[in-house]
Design an enzyme around this catalytic site. Sequence first.
Site, PDB file in Angstrom:
ATOM      1  CB  SER A 281      -6.024   4.255   2.431  1.00  0.00           C
ATOM      2  OG  SER A 281      -5.929   5.423   1.646  1.00  0.00           O
TER       3      SER A 281
ATOM      4  CE  LYS B 111       3.307   6.565   6.883  1.00  0.00           C
ATOM      5  NZ  LYS B 111       2.954   7.572   5.877  1.00  0.00           N
TER       6      LYS B 111
ATOM      7  CG  ASN C  55      -5.291  16.016   2.052  1.00  0.00           C
ATOM      8  OD1 ASN C  55      -5.097  15.618   3.190  1.00  0.00           O
ATOM      9  ND2 ASN C  55      -6.345  15.648   1.354  1.00  0.00           N
TER      10      ASN C  55
ATOM     11  CB  THR D 116      -3.252  12.567   6.543  1.00  0.00           C
ATOM     12  OG1 THR D 116      -3.434  11.617   5.493  1.00  0.00           O
ATOM     13  CG2 THR D 116      -1.787  12.650   6.915  1.00  0.00           C
TER      14      THR D 116
ATOM     15  CE  LYS E  74      -4.225   1.662   0.633  1.00  0.00           C
ATOM     16  NZ  LYS E  74      -4.011   2.587  -0.498  1.00  0.00           N
TER      17      LYS E  74
ATOM     18  CE  LYS F 269       4.270   7.838  -0.994  1.00  0.00           C
ATOM     19  NZ  LYS F 269       3.510   7.969   0.266  1.00  0.00           N
TER      20      LYS F 269
HETATM   21  P1  NAD Z   1      -0.451  18.273  -1.050  1.00  0.00           P
HETATM   22  O1  NAD Z   1       0.022  18.171  -2.448  1.00  0.00           O
HETATM   23  O2  NAD Z   1      -1.911  18.370  -0.788  1.00  0.00           O
HETATM   24  O3  NAD Z   1       0.212  19.560  -0.352  1.00  0.00           O
HETATM   25  C1  NAD Z   1       1.573  19.797  -0.275  1.00  0.00           C
HETATM   26  C2  NAD Z   1       1.736  21.208   0.257  1.00  0.00           C
HETATM   27  O4  NAD Z   1       3.095  21.435   0.565  1.00  0.00           O
HETATM   28  C3  NAD Z   1       1.319  22.293  -0.747  1.00  0.00           C
HETATM   29  O5  NAD Z   1       0.553  23.268  -0.087  1.00  0.00           O
HETATM   30  C4  NAD Z   1       2.657  22.903  -1.168  1.00  0.00           C
HETATM   31  O6  NAD Z   1       2.539  24.251  -1.544  1.00  0.00           O
HETATM   32  C5  NAD Z   1       3.463  22.712   0.086  1.00  0.00           C
HETATM   33  N1  NAD Z   1       4.913  22.752  -0.122  1.00  0.00           N
HETATM   34  C6  NAD Z   1       5.659  22.143  -1.083  1.00  0.00           C
HETATM   35  N2  NAD Z   1       6.954  22.465  -0.915  1.00  0.00           N
HETATM   36  C7  NAD Z   1       7.020  23.261   0.170  1.00  0.00           C
HETATM   37  C8  NAD Z   1       8.067  23.930   0.840  1.00  0.00           C
HETATM   38  N3  NAD Z   1       9.320  23.810   0.420  1.00  0.00           N
HETATM   39  N4  NAD Z   1       7.775  24.665   1.940  1.00  0.00           N
HETATM   40  C9  NAD Z   1       6.500  24.785   2.377  1.00  0.00           C
HETATM   41  N5  NAD Z   1       5.465  24.185   1.773  1.00  0.00           N
HETATM   42  C10 NAD Z   1       5.715  23.449   0.674  1.00  0.00           C
HETATM   43  O7  NAD Z   1       0.222  17.066  -0.283  1.00  0.00           O
HETATM   44  P2  NAD Z   1      -0.256  16.320   1.048  1.00  0.00           P
HETATM   45  O8  NAD Z   1      -1.046  15.158   0.632  1.00  0.00           O
HETATM   46  O9  NAD Z   1      -0.799  17.301   2.008  1.00  0.00           O
HETATM   47  O10 NAD Z   1       1.143  15.756   1.559  1.00  0.00           O
HETATM   48  C11 NAD Z   1       2.021  16.528   2.369  1.00  0.00           C
HETATM   49  C12 NAD Z   1       2.964  15.601   3.099  1.00  0.00           C
HETATM   50  O11 NAD Z   1       2.164  14.691   3.869  1.00  0.00           O
HETATM   51  C13 NAD Z   1       3.842  14.733   2.206  1.00  0.00           C
HETATM   52  O12 NAD Z   1       5.064  14.484   2.851  1.00  0.00           O
HETATM   53  C14 NAD Z   1       3.056  13.437   2.120  1.00  0.00           C
HETATM   54  O13 NAD Z   1       3.874  12.342   1.787  1.00  0.00           O
HETATM   55  C15 NAD Z   1       2.522  13.370   3.529  1.00  0.00           C
HETATM   56  N6  NAD Z   1       1.370  12.494   3.696  1.00  0.00           N
HETATM   57  C16 NAD Z   1       0.210  12.732   3.052  1.00  0.00           C
HETATM   58  C17 NAD Z   1      -0.842  11.847   3.246  1.00  0.00           C
HETATM   59  C18 NAD Z   1      -2.180  12.063   2.596  1.00  0.00           C
HETATM   60  O14 NAD Z   1      -3.087  11.267   2.847  1.00  0.00           O
HETATM   61  N7  NAD Z   1      -2.366  13.089   1.809  1.00  0.00           N
HETATM   62  C19 NAD Z   1      -0.701  10.748   4.082  1.00  0.00           C
HETATM   63  C20 NAD Z   1       0.495  10.558   4.758  1.00  0.00           C
HETATM   64  C21 NAD Z   1       1.523  11.445   4.553  1.00  0.00           C
END
Ligand code: NAD
Length: 420
Positions: free
Chosen positions: A349, A91, A218, A187, A67, A103
Amino acid sequence: MENLFEGALSHLEEAARYAQVHPEVLEKLRYPKEVLATRLMIRMDDGSRRSFRAWRCRYDDTRGPTKGGIRFHPDAKEDEVITLAFWMTFKCAVVGLPYGGAKGAIQVDPHSLTKGELERLSRAYVHAFANMIGPNRDIPAPDVYTNAMIMGWMADEYANVVGHPCPDVITGKPIPLGGSLGRDDATARGGFYVLNHLAEELGCNGGTRRAVIQGMGNAGSHMAEMLHAAGWQIIGMSDSRGAIYDPSGLFPSAVLRAKQEQGSVVAMAGREGVREISPDELLTLECELLVPAALEEMINADNAEHIQARVILELANGPVTPAADRILARKGIAVLPDILANAGGVTVSYFEWVQNRQGYYWTLDEVHSRLKAIMERESRNVWNIAQKHNITLRTAAYVHALNRLSEAIEAHGTQAYFAG
Ligand code: NAD
């Protein structure tokens, strides 16, 4: 910068000092099971054809089908995909889901594509990896710069390949296409449950509660809203274009509206006491809670010394490097580690996959209460392991995951069984 995968492996080696595991277990977990790299070729709107590098890694499937999300990012690379798949393996084990870790990524700036190009690229990904993914084999989900609509296109493309609807091949889908209620903010909600459950132990259940959030996507934006609703003051926020600060507290809904209308949180600067600060300054603001919710390695050997937060809650994957971890531990800053703190996303998920397979859908209350029970149970387990061995919460989370992984790997028999 430190090598990402070597850094991840260092957590495994560290955890092995406290978990009674057979050397064969470590040998198995040091290498990915399967990595596929390809180039996706699509027709652009101007009639030209362009190719994009793409990967999928299934790291380990001892505990079940693999996953893990799919990331669209211009800096995506193979080492990062493998590391993220490694983290997913641990995780899923921390929260006890019957999954291994995986991934995927496409090296692309999705903002530079038209909507039609983005759809064709998403579908091309599924076509290229159709033999690798599958509801019993490997189940993708959203990650950075991918969303529910992209998951919907991907599920549809997989249905085209196999000849029938197959919603359980991918999670994070739109609700009308078999998505789960509660997946959008899962998350952040999982992290919020972890924080609340350990608030007393972490010393943040009362008094001044100032939070800073890096990355208003997100994960980060939902966290900002939940913290704000619970009475936290969100004094700083950022996205890829910049950072803002207001010592009297920002309103997440207003910031998100400005971001939606003008493309960045920085659009708020100049309004009612809000000022723009540098991304580095944001991370080092004095606060009770720092939530990195953007990308890897944001807190590293260069800035860790200047961090003034009391607690760091990792919603991003791998935002703190191992070198920074050591500095933070020395400074007495507690880190709620990614493999626990952001596991709410993969947990819901998993709920989505279960509902798809049952063809029976849960209410939002059912999703929330099941998520809460898992996050609280595993937060307590991790906390207790940390106390027992006097180790960081990160090492404790890895010990907890490693124990579950080793039970599964050793259940096939080790050298002692075959040669004994
Ligand atoms: P997303 O695409 O919705 O948002 C990413 C955000 O990060 C955007 O607002 C972007 O502008 C910002 N960003 C990018 N580079 C940046 C920087 N240098 N400084 C500050 N902000 C910056 O992505 P997401 O789904 O929210 O994921 C964010 C993190 O959370 C990632 O590491 C992802 O792997 C992790 N994550 C997400 C989920 C999920 O369900 N969405 C689950 C587990 C972990």
